[in-house]
Design a protein around this motif. Structure first.
Motif, PDB file in Angstrom:
ATOM      1  N   LEU A   1       0.828  -1.215   0.000  1.00 32.34           N
ATOM      2  CA  LEU A   1       0.000   0.000   0.000  1.00 32.34           C
ATOM      3  C   LEU A   1       0.859   1.261   0.000  1.00 32.34           C
ATOM      4  N   ALA A   2       2.043   1.175   0.615  1.00 32.73           N
ATOM      5  CA  ALA A   2       2.938   2.330   0.690  1.00 32.73           C
ATOM      6  C   ALA A   2       3.718   2.552  -0.593  1.00 32.73           C
ATOM      7  N   GLY A   3       3.779   1.526  -1.437  1.00 30.87           N
ATOM      8  CA  GLY A   3       4.581   1.619  -2.640  1.00 30.87           C
ATOM      9  C   GLY A   3       3.805   1.382  -3.913  1.00 30.87           C
ATOM     10  N   PRO A   4       3.810   0.146  -4.423  1.00 32.27           N
ATOM     11  CA  PRO A   4       3.214  -0.108  -5.736  1.00 32.27           C
ATOM     12  C   PRO A   4       1.691  -0.095  -5.772  1.00 32.27           C
ATOM     13  N   GLY A   5       1.031  -0.195  -4.615  1.00 35.40           N
ATOM     14  CA  GLY A   5      -0.437  -0.314  -4.625  1.00 35.40           C
ATOM     15  C   GLY A   5      -1.158   1.003  -4.793  1.00 35.40           C
ATOM     16  N   ARG A   6      -0.818   1.742  -5.833  1.00 34.26           N
ATOM     17  CA  ARG A   6      -1.358   3.091  -6.009  1.00 34.26           C
ATOM     18  C   ARG A   6      -2.835   3.113  -6.392  1.00 34.26           C
ATOM     19  N   TRP A   7      -3.367   2.002  -6.872  1.00 29.30           N
ATOM     20  CA  TRP A   7      -4.775   1.998  -7.303  1.00 29.30           C
ATOM     21  C   TRP A   7      -5.687   1.431  -6.220  1.00 29.30           C
ATOM     22  N   VAL A   8      -5.117   1.142  -5.061  1.00 30.78           N
ATOM     23  CA  VAL A   8      -5.911   0.744  -3.898  1.00 30.78           C
ATOM     24  C   VAL A   8      -6.087   1.981  -3.032  1.00 30.78           C
TER      25      VAL A   8
END
Length: 246
Positions: free
Chosen positions: A227-234
């Motif tokens: 969530l802090a990095g690659p999970g930009r669409w969450v």
């Protein structure tokens, strides 16, 4: 997103605790500079900082009461002074006091709500004012709100408030390019969770998940790192991390 010249910066409240420590270590592994927050255990926070620095990372320890506005202003100021800004704020700080609603101490209720609700609110207030575009705010909830274990009414109630704050914060951040989510762990092998439970109780809780084990702090930290990095669409979600318990 930051490049190698401008690494992302994370502040982890409760960073000296079990899930907080694992989160600090995981975010440092991802290349972030990390501020390890502590309330009372300065030596443990400094040990985490030392381990991160010795591994080639960047870290500092920051103290303070999460429910005290002046303390949190000072903590955020210290992070910005050291690293130039804040990109990720993770609210792991919290306490869990258990007991049936009928006999639950109102003093304990007030103490828990001060840390879990007011503390999350105070830290989040600073976060929404300071987190840079491309950043993330990650609060901590609980899967027990769905598991509905007896004795957890006060604790689950405090985390229900966190859920509501999280969902609304995500919408109030419209146009800022900052995601806001909550992680809701299930039974996890931390000192906070295991305190006061006997072996039979722990064994029964391990069976709640079809994976038939308790979660580990590292399991939870992996979701935080996403969530802090690659999970930009969450965004605007309560993410249940419990091995399929619900």
């Amino acid at each position: 997103m930051s490049d190698s010249q401008t690494p992302r910066v994370a502040l982890v409240t409760g960073g000296s605790g079990g899930i907080g420590k694992a989160t600090c270590e995981r975010l440092a592994t991802a290349g972030m500079a990390v501020a390890v927050h502590y309330a009372g255990n300065r030596s443990r926070a400094e040990a985490i900082v030392s381990a991160i620095v010795e591994s080639g990372g960047r870290a500092i320890a920051v103290g303070g009461d999460v429910a005290d506005e002046a303390d949190m202003v000072a903590a955020f100021d210290a992070v910005e002074a050291e690293f130039g800004g804040v990109d990720v704020v993770v609210n792991t700080a919290g306490i869990m006091l258990l007991g049936p609603l009928a006999t639950f101490s109102l003093d304990d209720l007030d103490r828990m709500h001060r840390i879990n609700i007011r503390g999350t609110f105070v830290v989040s207030q600073q976060a929404v004012r300071r987190v840079r575009p491309g950043g993330a705010i990650i609060n901590f909830s609980t899967s027990v709100s769905k598991l509905q274990f007896p004795g957890y009414s006060a604790y689950a109630g405090s985390k229900g408030a966190v859920n509501a704050m999280t969902l609304i914060m995500a919408r109030e951040m419209r146009g800022r390019d900052v995601t806001v989510n909550a992680v809701a762990p299930g039974p996890t092998a931390t000192d906070l969770f295991l305190d006061g439970k006997n072996d039979d109780e722990v064994g029964a809780l391990a069976k709640v998940s079809p994976l038939e084990r308790l979660g580990t702090p590292e399991d939870i930290a992996e979701t935080v790192a996403f969530l802090a990095g690659p999970g930009r669409w969450v965004n605007g979600q309560i993410v249940y991390v419990n091995g399929g318990a619900i």
